[in-house]
Design a protein around this motif. Structure first.
Motif, PDB file in Angstrom:
ATOM      1  N   PRO A  45       0.839  -1.203   0.000  1.00 19.45           N
ATOM      2  CA  PRO A  45       0.000   0.000   0.000  1.00 19.45           C
ATOM      3  C   PRO A  45       0.870   1.249   0.000  1.00 19.45           C
ATOM      4  O   PRO A  45       2.056   1.203   0.330  1.00 19.45           O
ATOM      5  CB  PRO A  45      -0.797  -0.124   1.304  1.00 19.45           C
ATOM      6  CG  PRO A  45       0.055  -0.981   2.185  1.00 19.45           C
ATOM      7  CD  PRO A  45       0.780  -1.930   1.274  1.00 19.45           C
ATOM      8  N   ASP A  46       0.265   2.381  -0.346  1.00 21.65           N
ATOM      9  CA  ASP A  46       1.032   3.619  -0.481  1.00 21.65           C
ATOM     10  C   ASP A  46       1.768   3.997   0.796  1.00 21.65           C
ATOM     11  O   ASP A  46       2.938   4.389   0.758  1.00 21.65           O
ATOM     12  CB  ASP A  46       0.103   4.768  -0.892  1.00 21.65           C
ATOM     13  CG  ASP A  46      -0.249   4.711  -2.369  1.00 21.65           C
ATOM     14  OD1 ASP A  46       0.320   3.852  -3.068  1.00 21.65           O
ATOM     15  OD2 ASP A  46      -1.082   5.525  -2.812  1.00 21.65           O
ATOM     16  N   ASP A  47       1.084   3.899   1.950  1.00 23.73           N
ATOM     17  CA  ASP A  47       1.719   4.353   3.184  1.00 23.73           C
ATOM     18  C   ASP A  47       2.948   3.530   3.533  1.00 23.73           C
ATOM     19  O   ASP A  47       3.958   4.058   4.008  1.00 23.73           O
ATOM     20  CB  ASP A  47       0.714   4.347   4.340  1.00 23.73           C
ATOM     21  CG  ASP A  47       0.102   2.977   4.579  1.00 23.73           C
ATOM     22  OD1 ASP A  47       0.224   2.108   3.688  1.00 23.73           O
ATOM     23  OD2 ASP A  47      -0.490   2.766   5.656  1.00 23.73           O
ATOM     24  N   ARG A  51       7.020   4.801   3.514  1.00 23.64           N
ATOM     25  CA  ARG A  51       7.956   4.645   4.628  1.00 23.64           C
ATOM     26  C   ARG A  51       9.232   3.944   4.184  1.00 23.64           C
ATOM     27  O   ARG A  51      10.325   4.267   4.651  1.00 23.64           O
ATOM     28  CB  ARG A  51       7.286   3.868   5.763  1.00 23.64           C
ATOM     29  CG  ARG A  51       6.121   4.620   6.393  1.00 23.64           C
ATOM     30  CD  ARG A  51       5.612   3.932   7.633  1.00 23.64           C
ATOM     31  NE  ARG A  51       4.493   4.654   8.233  1.00 23.64           N
ATOM     32  CZ  ARG A  51       3.947   4.348   9.398  1.00 23.64           C
ATOM     33  NH1 ARG A  51       4.425   3.315  10.088  1.00 23.64           N
ATOM     34  NH2 ARG A  51       2.940   5.052   9.876  1.00 23.64           N
ATOM     35  N   ILE A  52       9.095   2.965   3.297  1.00 24.74           N
ATOM     36  CA  ILE A  52      10.278   2.256   2.805  1.00 24.74           C
ATOM     37  C   ILE A  52      11.172   3.208   2.009  1.00 24.74           C
ATOM     38  O   ILE A  52      12.388   3.276   2.218  1.00 24.74           O
ATOM     39  CB  ILE A  52       9.865   1.050   1.938  1.00 24.74           C
ATOM     40  CG1 ILE A  52       9.165  -0.007   2.808  1.00 24.74           C
ATOM     41  CG2 ILE A  52      11.077   0.449   1.238  1.00 24.74           C
ATOM     42  CD1 ILE A  52       8.593  -1.163   2.017  1.00 24.74           C
ATOM     43  N   ILE A  74       4.577   9.574  -5.298  1.00 26.21           N
ATOM     44  CA  ILE A  74       4.823   9.341  -3.870  1.00 26.21           C
ATOM     45  C   ILE A  74       5.952  10.229  -3.361  1.00 26.21           C
ATOM     46  O   ILE A  74       5.806  10.936  -2.363  1.00 26.21           O
ATOM     47  CB  ILE A  74       5.133   7.852  -3.613  1.00 26.21           C
ATOM     48  CG1 ILE A  74       3.851   7.020  -3.704  1.00 26.21           C
ATOM     49  CG2 ILE A  74       5.784   7.663  -2.236  1.00 26.21           C
ATOM     50  CD1 ILE A  74       4.061   5.529  -3.549  1.00 26.21           C
ATOM     51  N   VAL A  75       7.109  10.205  -4.043  1.00 25.22           N
ATOM     52  CA  VAL A  75       8.259  10.961  -3.534  1.00 25.22           C
ATOM     53  C   VAL A  75       8.074  12.463  -3.714  1.00 25.22           C
ATOM     54  O   VAL A  75       8.839  13.254  -3.152  1.00 25.22           O
ATOM     55  CB  VAL A  75       9.575  10.499  -4.205  1.00 25.22           C
ATOM     56  CG1 VAL A  75       9.832   9.039  -3.917  1.00 25.22           C
ATOM     57  CG2 VAL A  75       9.556  10.769  -5.700  1.00 25.22           C
ATOM     58  N   TRP A  82       6.716  14.436   4.897  1.00 28.64           N
ATOM     59  CA  TRP A  82       6.471  14.317   6.337  1.00 28.64           C
ATOM     60  C   TRP A  82       7.136  13.047   6.868  1.00 28.64           C
ATOM     61  O   TRP A  82       7.781  13.059   7.912  1.00 28.64           O
ATOM     62  CB  TRP A  82       4.974  14.291   6.620  1.00 28.64           C
ATOM     63  CG  TRP A  82       4.648  14.270   8.090  1.00 28.64           C
ATOM     64  CD1 TRP A  82       4.468  15.343   8.906  1.00 28.64           C
ATOM     65  CD2 TRP A  82       4.474  13.107   8.915  1.00 28.64           C
ATOM     66  NE1 TRP A  82       4.196  14.932  10.192  1.00 28.64           N
ATOM     67  CE2 TRP A  82       4.190  13.567  10.230  1.00 28.64           C
ATOM     68  CE3 TRP A  82       4.524  11.738   8.678  1.00 28.64           C
ATOM     69  CZ2 TRP A  82       3.969  12.693  11.288  1.00 28.64           C
ATOM     70  CZ3 TRP A  82       4.311  10.869   9.732  1.00 28.64           C
ATOM     71  CH2 TRP A  82       4.031  11.349  11.024  1.00 28.64           C
ATOM     72  N   ASN A  83       6.963  11.927   6.147  1.00 28.54           N
ATOM     73  CA  ASN A  83       7.620  10.681   6.559  1.00 28.54           C
ATOM     74  C   ASN A  83       9.136  10.840   6.545  1.00 28.54           C
ATOM     75  O   ASN A  83       9.837  10.378   7.441  1.00 28.54           O
ATOM     76  CB  ASN A  83       7.214   9.531   5.628  1.00 28.54           C
ATOM     77  CG  ASN A  83       5.835   8.979   5.941  1.00 28.54           C
ATOM     78  OD1 ASN A  83       5.449   8.887   7.097  1.00 28.54           O
ATOM     79  ND2 ASN A  83       5.084   8.628   4.910  1.00 28.54           N
TER      80      ASN A  83
END
Length: 402
Positions: A45-47, A51-52, A74-75, A82-83
């Motif tokens: 999933p996106d979240d 994080r990865i 995403i990036v 925030w991540n």
């Protein structure tokens, strides 16, 4: 050239618009050992993917953005930034100027051990004053010393500050920057020093502070020093502005340098009461903030000739006492060739960079591991005898802006 990469090819804004399918990977299924082709896009999933990716080295994050449209989005998202901001800080990079006239050079990534060609915004010549903290870099011109810019060298976001108060043409100036990791507000200090006309022993010294929250300058202190003058070394640690001052002829060779600890809240004065002796006779001293601790890298002078360098030491200030944490092994000291009594050095997090002005060799000291190590060879070599090299370190961040 080996070890050199064009940074522009990894910039998010310049990512390729030709988005292809993401490479799949194969694994053996439990039923019949049949090979199954599985797309990572269909698993994560996106979240979780955010994080990865946030834990990748920053150069790899730029590459990841060109893998496919989804990764690019995403990036580039605010949630990813925030991540990224909550991930442990990236190891500091070192930007080495390779020209005496133009602000061009290469940035060294100690994680991937690669040099990147980076164009710095705002700065016009390599001899500008430079200070960095938590992803931001402050540049101040070396002529009027009134033109200041704060920028993120990775994202190229830049802000020009209003002209600071005080004497416009000072004999010596020291620039420092401290950025809050939580609020991203920042404080800039300029210590200006100018000789009193007709009196070599007396020097006018003033301290000017900029607060990004109020976007205002304030003159924190003006004072006349006798027997001491300001210089070009300063740093802010834990609410205290530290800067080196230099003897103008009074005192023994051991007193050629001294350290001023100026509390930015209480504004302690006179400054002479807050002097902290340096560890010994030094040819030069370089100050830096490493995880809130004041660190000094100094050229160790010979006892009978303190102006001649015989080694390089690293000390941490504990209260008012210096604790030696490292001394450059002789083989590394010799590796610089002919090392002048002054040299370039800067650091952040747990890394200290040391560079000779006369060559592009770059030495790295890891404060945690107490390990000395040469960087990968810089893509530029010395072309003529008087060619000078210098540089500064900065923390590569994506989420912070001036």
């Amino acid at each position: 050239m080996e070890g050199e990469t064009s940074w522009n090819s990894h910039c998010i804004d310049d990512m390729s618009k030709d988005i292809g399918e993401f490479d799949s990977f194969s694994e053996l299924s439990d039923e019949g050992n049949k090979e199954m082709i599985v797309s990572v896009d269909s698993i994560l999933p996106d979240d979780l993917l955010e994080r990865i990716l946030a834990y990748l080295p920053i150069a790899s994050i730029f590459r990841a953005g060109s893998v496919c449209r989804r990764w690019h989005e995403i990036v580039s998202s605010k949630r990813f930034l925030w991540n990224f901001s909550h991930v442990l800080s990236q190891k500091p990079w070192y930007f080495m100027f390779t020209s005496s006239d133009e602000p061009v050079g290469y940035a060294y990534d100690p994680i991937l051990r690669k040099w990147y060609s980076i164009e710095l915004p705002c700065i016009q010549t390599p001899n500008w004053f430079i200070a960095s903290s938590c992803g931001l870099v402050c540049f101040m011109d070396n002529d009027s010393r009134s033109e200041l810019h704060v920028c993120n060298p990775i994202t190229k976001i830049c802000k020009k500050l209003q002209e600071p108060p005080g004497m416009k043409f000072s004999d010596y100036s020291a620039l420092s920057l401290l950025v809050s990791r939580t609020s991203h507000n920042y404080t800039i200090s300029i210590v200006k020093s100018k000789q009193v006309p007709g009196n070599f022993l007396q020097w006018d010294l003033s301290i000017h502070i900029y607060d990004s929250e109020t976007m205002m300058w304030a003159t924190s202190l003006t004072e006349v020093l006798t027997g001491w003058r300001g210089g070009d070394e300063s740093v802010i640690c834990d609410g205290v502005l530290y800067f080196l001052i230099y003897s103008t002829g009074v005192g023994t060779p051991e007193n050629r340098h001294s350290l001023v600890a100026y509390n930015l809240s209480s504004r302690s004065s006179p400054l002479i009461r807050s002097l902290i002796p340096v560890p010994g006779p030094l040819t030069c001293g370089r100050l830096m903030n490493l995880k809130g601790k004041l660190v000094m890298v100094g050229g160790i002078g010979k006892p009978d000739r303190p102006d001649i360098i015989k080694g390089i030491g690293i000390w941490v200030l504990n209260g008012r006492n210096w604790v030696e944490v490292g001394r450059m092994p002789h083989k590394f000291f010799q590796g610089f060739g002919e090392l002048d009594d002054v040299f370039a050095s800067s650091g952040t997090d747990n890394l200290v960079y040391i560079q000779s002005y006369g060559a592009p060799a770059l030495l790295v000291f890891d404060m945690n591991q107490k390990l000395w190590k040469w960087s990968l060879k810089c893509p530029v070599s010395k072309k003529f005898p008087l060619q000078l090299f210098t540089g500064f370190c900065f923390e590569p961040r994506l989420e912070i802006a001036p």
